[in-house]
Design an enzyme around this catalytic site. Structure first.
Site, PDB file in Angstrom:
ATOM      1  N   SER A  61       0.832  -1.201   0.000  1.00  0.00           N
ATOM      2  CA  SER A  61       0.000   0.000   0.000  1.00  0.00           C
ATOM      3  C   SER A  61       0.874   1.262   0.000  1.00  0.00           C
ATOM      4  O   SER A  61       1.753   1.402  -0.838  1.00  0.00           O
ATOM      5  CB  SER A  61      -0.952  -0.054   1.197  1.00  0.00           C
ATOM      6  OG  SER A  61      -1.986   0.890   1.082  1.00  0.00           O
TER       7      SER A  61
ATOM      8  N   ASP B 275     -10.004  -4.574  -4.955  1.00  0.00           N
ATOM      9  CA  ASP B 275      -9.362  -3.755  -3.920  1.00  0.00           C
ATOM     10  C   ASP B 275     -10.304  -2.618  -3.551  1.00  0.00           C
ATOM     11  O   ASP B 275     -10.764  -1.869  -4.417  1.00  0.00           O
ATOM     12  CB  ASP B 275      -8.035  -3.205  -4.436  1.00  0.00           C
ATOM     13  CG  ASP B 275      -7.187  -2.631  -3.313  1.00  0.00           C
ATOM     14  OD1 ASP B 275      -7.617  -1.647  -2.685  1.00  0.00           O
ATOM     15  OD2 ASP B 275      -6.097  -3.162  -3.067  1.00  0.00           O
TER      16      ASP B 275
ATOM     17  N   HIS C 184      -8.394  -5.058   0.047  1.00  0.00           N
ATOM     18  CA  HIS C 184      -7.100  -4.446   0.361  1.00  0.00           C
ATOM     19  C   HIS C 184      -6.404  -5.114   1.546  1.00  0.00           C
ATOM     20  O   HIS C 184      -5.201  -5.375   1.496  1.00  0.00           O
ATOM     21  CB  HIS C 184      -7.299  -2.953   0.631  1.00  0.00           C
ATOM     22  CG  HIS C 184      -6.029  -2.173   0.614  1.00  0.00           C
ATOM     23  ND1 HIS C 184      -5.270  -1.999  -0.529  1.00  0.00           N
ATOM     24  CD2 HIS C 184      -5.365  -1.514   1.604  1.00  0.00           C
ATOM     25  CE1 HIS C 184      -4.205  -1.268  -0.258  1.00  0.00           C
ATOM     26  NE2 HIS C 184      -4.232  -0.968   1.032  1.00  0.00           N
TER      27      HIS C 184
END
Length: 284
Positions: free
Chosen positions: A94, A210, A265
């Site tokens: 991320s 995601d 995610h």
């Protein structure tokens, strides 16, 4: 008896896998994201591999501006590299993927493979799904705050917020992503490009389910145009102009992309299929 033992020791040293540096995402922690997954799986699969989870800027401290974080992480990475002259790998999740890119672009490194796991490499424009029903309209107004000297100097997310409808302000105010991409002219771009091209391999991982990265294709260096249609990596200006070396890496076959369906995610670093197919084979 000493000769066989020495030979075995020497062979094990030569054949050892490169160490792996792990960098967590926004609001994350090294132990929270990696302690039961990558930190454990990598040595289990590649015996003897040393893993270095970076325990810096965790939880709310992860909102510290990007270049401030990068400066401290870079010092930590430099200390690691001193003991591993044959090279190291980056596995970065991320926001951590952008931190890692900033680190390796701004230092003389020996990073062999950089694995960017669901990272907004081309920027972020959108609100994570869990928050959308409350503040979905925020993304249209966020530029008023995030494209200011105050927030650019206070908030990591502001540093890679990329509003496709206000590119003039992005180029003017972005102190991190726009200069790193070459979208904004900077005297450091030659250094960024030179260091980026030292990578042997760049691995980009993302997927359509995601619920945080917007657009999810940003994990593959794709991004919105001013109509919010996604433009793929190879049609991005920074790619076509080869501003920071991405086109060169791609042309030489040193960029690999993976798309996994159905992964949210928070599941990227817990999914064994992702690890086995898109991460482990590159950690040699």
């Amino acid at each position: 008896m000493l000769f066989p033992r020495f030979t075995l020791f020497f062979f094990s040293m030569v054949s050892a896998y490169k160490p792996v540096v792990l960098v967590h995402g926004v609001f994350g922690t090294a132990d929270g994201e990696f302690s039961q997954t990558f930190d454990k799986w990598i040595p289990d699969e590649h015996s003897g591999t040393i893993v270095y989870p970076i325990r810096l800027y965790e939880k709310f401290c992860s909102l510290t501006p990007m270049w401030i974080q990068i400066a401290k992480i870079r010092r930590k990475v430099a200390d690691i590299m001193v003991n591993h002259s044959d090279g190291i790998h980056f596995v970065c999740f991320s926001q951590g993927g952008l931190l890692c890119r900033g680190v390796l672009s701004s230092m003389n490194h020996n990073v062999d493979t950089f694995i960017s796991l669901s990272s907004p490499q081309a920027g972020q424009y959108g609100i994570p799904d869990p928050w959308k029903k409350y503040i979905d309209s925020l993304k249209q107004k966020a530029y008023r705050l995030l494209y200011s000297k105050f927030f650019q100097g206070k908030l990591s997310i502001a540093n890679y917020w990329n509003d496709p409808h206000h590119q003039d302000l992005f180029r003017k105010y972005s102190v991190f992503l726009a200069p790193l991409d070459g979208t904004t002219p900077t005297a450091n771009l030659t250094e960024y490009r030179r260091n980026f091209l030292k990578l042997r391999k760049l691995v980009l991982i993302g997927g359509p389910k995601d619920d945080v990265i917007r657009p999810w294709q940003s994990s593959h260096f794709g991004f919105y145009d001013d109509k919010e249609s996604v433009v793929e990596m190879k049609k991005q200006q920074f790619f076509m102009k080869d501003d920071f070396g991405l086109k060169t890496l791609y042309t030489k076959g040193r960029v690999t992309t993976f798309t996994f369906p159905g992964i949210r995610h928070s599941q990227w670093y817990t999914n064994r299929t992702v690890f086995n197919k898109a991460i482990l084979p590159f950690l040699t």
